[in-house]
Design an enzyme around this catalytic site. Structure first.
Site, mmCIF file in Angstrom:
data_model
loop_
_atom_site.group_PDB
_atom_site.id
_atom_site.type_symbol
_atom_site.label_atom_id
_atom_site.label_comp_id
_atom_site.label_asym_id
_atom_site.label_seq_id
_atom_site.Cartn_x
_atom_site.Cartn_y
_atom_site.Cartn_z
ATOM 1 N N HIS A 193 0.830 -1.203 0.000
ATOM 2 C CA HIS A 193 0.000 0.000 0.000
ATOM 3 C C HIS A 193 0.870 1.261 0.000
ATOM 4 O O HIS A 193 0.590 2.247 -0.697
ATOM 5 C CB HIS A 193 -0.916 -0.054 1.237
ATOM 6 C CG HIS A 193 -1.677 1.202 1.485
ATOM 7 N ND1 HIS A 193 -1.334 2.082 2.481
ATOM 8 C CD2 HIS A 193 -2.765 1.735 0.868
ATOM 9 C CE1 HIS A 193 -2.175 3.098 2.464
ATOM 10 N NE2 HIS A 193 -3.056 2.913 1.509
ATOM 11 N N GLU A 221 2.220 1.861 -3.379
ATOM 12 C CA GLU A 221 1.162 2.427 -4.249
ATOM 13 C C GLU A 221 1.161 3.966 -4.139
ATOM 14 O O GLU A 221 1.119 4.666 -5.137
ATOM 15 C CB GLU A 221 -0.189 1.853 -3.811
ATOM 16 C CG GLU A 221 -1.386 2.508 -4.478
ATOM 17 C CD GLU A 221 -2.538 2.712 -3.483
ATOM 18 O OE1 GLU A 221 -2.922 1.749 -2.804
ATOM 19 O OE2 GLU A 221 -3.005 3.865 -3.385
ATOM 20 N N HIS A 222 1.229 4.464 -2.904
ATOM 21 C CA HIS A 222 1.240 5.920 -2.715
ATOM 22 C C HIS A 222 2.480 6.548 -3.363
ATOM 23 O O HIS A 222 2.398 7.576 -4.031
ATOM 24 C CB HIS A 222 1.277 6.245 -1.214
ATOM 25 C CG HIS A 222 -0.080 6.313 -0.592
ATOM 26 N ND1 HIS A 222 -0.635 7.488 -0.155
ATOM 27 C CD2 HIS A 222 -0.996 5.352 -0.321
ATOM 28 C CE1 HIS A 222 -1.833 7.257 0.354
ATOM 29 N NE2 HIS A 222 -2.071 5.967 0.274
ATOM 30 N N GLU A 247 -3.879 8.076 7.300
ATOM 31 C CA GLU A 247 -4.817 7.100 6.727
ATOM 32 C C GLU A 247 -5.003 5.939 7.718
ATOM 33 O O GLU A 247 -6.132 5.472 7.936
ATOM 34 C CB GLU A 247 -4.283 6.583 5.384
ATOM 35 C CG GLU A 247 -5.307 5.754 4.628
ATOM 36 C CD GLU A 247 -4.807 5.266 3.268
ATOM 37 O OE1 GLU A 247 -3.663 5.610 2.868
ATOM 38 O OE2 GLU A 247 -5.559 4.523 2.609
#
Lengths: 427, 426
Positions: A67, A70-71, A143
């Site tokens: 994840h 991905e950012h 997040e």
């Protein structure tokens, strides 16, 4: 002349054009009239891939790294902003990471092939530095804080940790503030170089794309790399569940429950897999759907509301069903679910009950093929499992009552676990 | 109101049908929007009615039989809900169902759906002239639970509390889900009265997107609603309201990890205002989307948050800026948000930033208008405000906006209430 191979599905009004690009990338083009287009460039790499071998080298990485990567992939060495590159073309970009995959996407109503070039370009040009990693830790930390306060998220991962003892499906997708603090630019490159290989990726396009121009963009941007050197060991998972239940207290208005049914008999070819999915969906509709005696009895007693849902989740290495909802009597509902799972194994299934459930399931599947974004997203998930999404509706349409009865025979109440979120005292 | 996507027919004084042919999707979409003035009382009644009216009828006196009949109609979904647009409350009855050609046996599903609607409205399930009191109690619990469920999502809770505080004493402060205690106090008698009042007085906007015979549909809807439409309500015109002389700052506490910051401002640039399109572009530059000043600076440059956005309600001029942050970085986040607001107001907008905002808006309009449900959601606020419902016209107006007029429209914003929901102080 196009090298795409076309397949039509007249019953559901869909077609797909397939290409194996010389880079090793699988390309699926789903033609649509209208202006709206959606593209997904995905890698079969998600939160589950925390341990892998590259050649002889075994690599262990911190939770949440897929994840995090991905950012970070949205940053470019020349300082340009990826979102702005898309916006300049009138396109809107995004990305997501799940347990088993990461995907980068855009939606647009024009400049289709120019947007595709930006998508392929930014995903194939990673740029990670200690400074960009540190910046990401701040944003993703927020997040994670958001998920910490999200009862649905906690309910879900609480359940997975009860159902699974070893399987990495239970790893939190975003990781923790502590785990992402261990990520470095070096570990990001390790993961990128391993999993972002065309042979481990797929491109799904839904909209008015032109096949020749799609292939030309792929030729321009994608290099032909050395063969993929990745060894995935199928995750080990004992048959038994890890724990029967977990209970947490949160500031929520009403108790929430998620009851999970673990499946252990997997395998079979693509046809068998699709038939399993179709039969499970219809079986769930028969016994737990809106037309089931179970739902109506509990609804009319005020024990269950319209919030109740059933979801069948499946990968190659695991599958489970989640029964989720809210109730003042969450433990009673969980017990009713267990009892129903047990009792229906010996119950008769009428032709009428089967037909009503099959129609509702078929309709849901057809309706899920409306928007280009929904079609492309589902298609990519199925493609990574070696399945053809468009054959699922046909499989449901051809399903027999006996298939559903056979499916129900696999339901084992010993493989049920429960996750509860209860209101904090004083809320 | 000419439109490139809709034909709109006024079927009576209080019933209109907007029809859009859409061949791209596999489903038809028919929605009836009943318009009511928003208040705690109307929302509580409508919220409970939404739970009742599509759940039973005299033809289907058991929910079990009704659910099976809908499933047999190839899974046709017919459900009611409530929402608010500015000071207007909408009770929405929506039917989403397969187009006939995707039903393997080729049934006329639109006819089946209209038959269900006729059954719900004309032949409700009544016991001694009122809704069944036991059913009302059951659904009142469900509706009250829905209203209380705002507590579960802390970002939604913070945004709602912010509205309640900023608009205290005005209709807009009311939640379209109603208030749990008011819902629980409603009786079967009162609800039955509300049901018939809704049918006989609430103006109805019907929207159809998909494929069916337009004339036949218009006739059927006229016949259906003609039985009730007699004394249409007048819905008050929206108002912007007045901001306090000094910004009101409110902090509330809860046992949570993330803090939720909401800044509220008032704007006169309603959907009917001459500078509405300029304001839309300015707001997109400022805080809507991934190329906005808020996203690029508060999130990407300073890493202060994951979610940050400015959301505009053009029905009543309410701009809400939201950020999910660490409580100890509240001042830094607020300072940066206000700095970016000032930059937008001062016209410090790069050419590409400005063009990207226009592109984002244009792409969004084109995307919305191809999907049945988002087309209806896009159209209804425009219909209610009496402005053109035409994507091509809006795209043309947006593309003509200049940087100066965008900045000027943003300078008319007046700060009102700043709110934060955060972890309890030790």
């Amino acid at each position: 002349m196009s090298r795409f191979i076309r397949q039509d599905y007249p019953q559901i009004g869909e077609s797909v054009l397939r290409l194996m690009h010389k880079s090793g990338l699988r390309v699926f083009l789903i033609p649509r009239q209208g202006k709206e287009a959606f593209a997904l460039f995905g890698t079969k790499y998600g939160a589950m891939d925390h341990r892998f071998c590259v050649g002889e080298r075994e690599v262990n990485v911190p939770d949440g790294i897929a994840h995090f990567l991905e950012h970070k992939l949205f940053e470019n060495e020349d300082g340009t902003d990826t979102f702005s590159r898309f916006a300049a073309l009138g396109a809107s970009a995004n990305a997501f990471t799940s347990n088993e995959m990461t995907a980068y996407l855009f939606s647009t109503t024009g400049n289709y092939h120019e947007s595709l070039e930006v998508l392929l370009d930014f995903v194939t040009h990673p740029y990670f530095t200690p400074a960009t990693v540190e910046k990401g830790q701040g944003i993703i930390g927020q997040e994670i804080r958001m998920y910490e306060d999200d009862p649905d998220y906690r309910l879900y991962f609480g359940l997975l940790n009860c159902l699974y003892r070893e399987h990495p499906i239970k790893i939190d997708i975003a990781g923790t503030v502590e785990s992402i603090a261990k990520i470095t630019d070096r570990t990001l490159y390790d993961c990128y170089n391993t999993f972002y290989h065309p042979q481990n990726m797929a491109l799904v396009l839904c909209g008015p794309f032109e096949e020749d121009r799609v292939e030309a963009v792929c030729d321009k941007v994608l290099k032909v790399p050395a063969p993929l050197e990745l060894t995935r060991t199928p995750p080990y998972e004992p048959r038994e569940i890890a724990a029967p239940r977990i209970t947490r207290h949160f500031p929520v208005a009403m108790a929430q429950f998620a009851v999970g049914l673990k499946e252990t008999e997997l395998g079979g070819d693509a046809d068998a897999f699709l038939k399993r999915v179709a039969a499970q969906e219809v079986a769930l509709a028969v016994h737990f759907g809106r037309t089931s005696p179970f739902f109506n009895r509990l609804y009319e007693a005020g024990t269950l509301s319209e919030v109740f849902s059933t979801t069948y989740q499946f990968l190659n290495s695991c599958a489970f069903t989640i029964f989720q909802g809210e109730s003042d009597e969450a433990e009673t509902v969980a017990k009713e679910i267990r009892n129903t799972l047990k009792s229906v194994k010996n119950a008769e299934l009428s032709d009428e009950d089967f037909e009503i459930a099959r129609r509702a399931t078929y309709s849901n599947l057809i309706q899920s093929l409306n928007s280009p974004s929904d079609v492309a997203t589902q298609y990519l998930s199925f493609a990574f499992l070696g399945l053809d999404l468009f054959r699922l509706a046909e499989t449901v349409a051809n399903l027999k009552k006996e298939d559903v009865i056979e499916r129900i025979s696999h339901w084992d109440e010993a493989l049920v676990a429960e996750s509860f979120i209860l209101p904090k005292k004083g809320d | 109101m000419q439109s490139t996507v809709f034909s709109r027919l006024a079927l009576s004084e209080s019933l209109a049908l907007s029809f859009s042919k859409n061949t791209l999707h596999k489903t038809n979409y028919l929605t009836l929007f009943f318009r009511l003035p928003l208040s705690d009382e109307t929302a509580s009644e409508a919220s409970l009615l939404a739970h009742l009216i599509t759940n039973l009828s005299a033809d289907y006196p058991s929910m079990y039989d009704l659910r099976r009949a809908k499933a047999a109609l190839w899974g046709a979904e017919i459900a009611a809900s409530t929402s608010a647009l500015g000071d207007t409350l909408l009770l929405t009855v929506n039917a989403t169902y397969l187009k006939d050609r995707y039903a393997p046996k080729g049934e006329n599903i639109t006819a089946g759906v209209l038959s269900f609607l006729r059954s719900f409205f004309c032949r409700p399930y009544l016991v001694d002239g009122t809704f069944d009191p036991a059913l009302v109690r059951l659904e009142a619990k469900n509706a009250a639970d829905d209203a209380r469920a705002v507590l579960n999502d802390k970002s939604r809770l913070a945004r709602r509390r912010h509205v309640e505080i900023m608009y205290e004493g005005t209709p807009f402060a009311a939640s379209s889900l109603g208030r749990a205690e008011l819902i629980e106090s409603l009786t079967a008698d009162k609800l039955t009265e509300s049901f018939y009042r809704l049918l006989s007085s609430a103006p109805v906007e019907a929207i159809f997107v998909g494929e069916t015979d337009e004339e036949l549909l218009a006739q059927e809807l006229s016949r259906l609603m003609g039985e009730f439409q007699k004394t249409p309500l007048t819905i008050p015109a929206p108002t912007v309201g007045t901001a306090p002389e000094t910004v009101r700052c409110v902090t509330e506490y809860m046992d949570i990890n993330q803090a939720h910051l909401c800044l509220g401002l008032r704007s006169p640039s309603l959907r009917t205002a001459p500078d509405y399109f300029a304001f839309s572009v300015a707001n997109t530059v400022f805080g809507a989307g991934t190329t906005s000043k808020l996203f690029m600076n508060v999130r990407e440059k300073l890493s202060l948050c994951y979610r940050v956005a400015s959301i505009y309600s053009a029905q009543n001029g309410f701009l809400q800026i939201y950020a999910g942050i660490d409580a100890d970085k509240r001042s830094a986040a607020e300072d940066e948000i206000l700095l970016q607001l000032a930059n937008t107001q001062n016209g410090e907008i790069a050419d590409d930033e400005f063009q990207n905002a226009k592109n984002t808006l244009t792409n969004a309009i084109r995307t919305y208008t191809e999907s049945p449900d988002s087309l209806a959601a896009w159209a209804i606020p425009r219909i209610l405000m009496g402005v053109k419902v035409d994507p091509a016209y809006e795209i043309e107006r947006l593309s003509a906006v200049g940087k100066d007029e965008a900045a000027e429209s943003f300078r008319r914003l007046v700060p009102d209430t700043f709110y934060c929901l955060q972890k309890e102080e030790l």
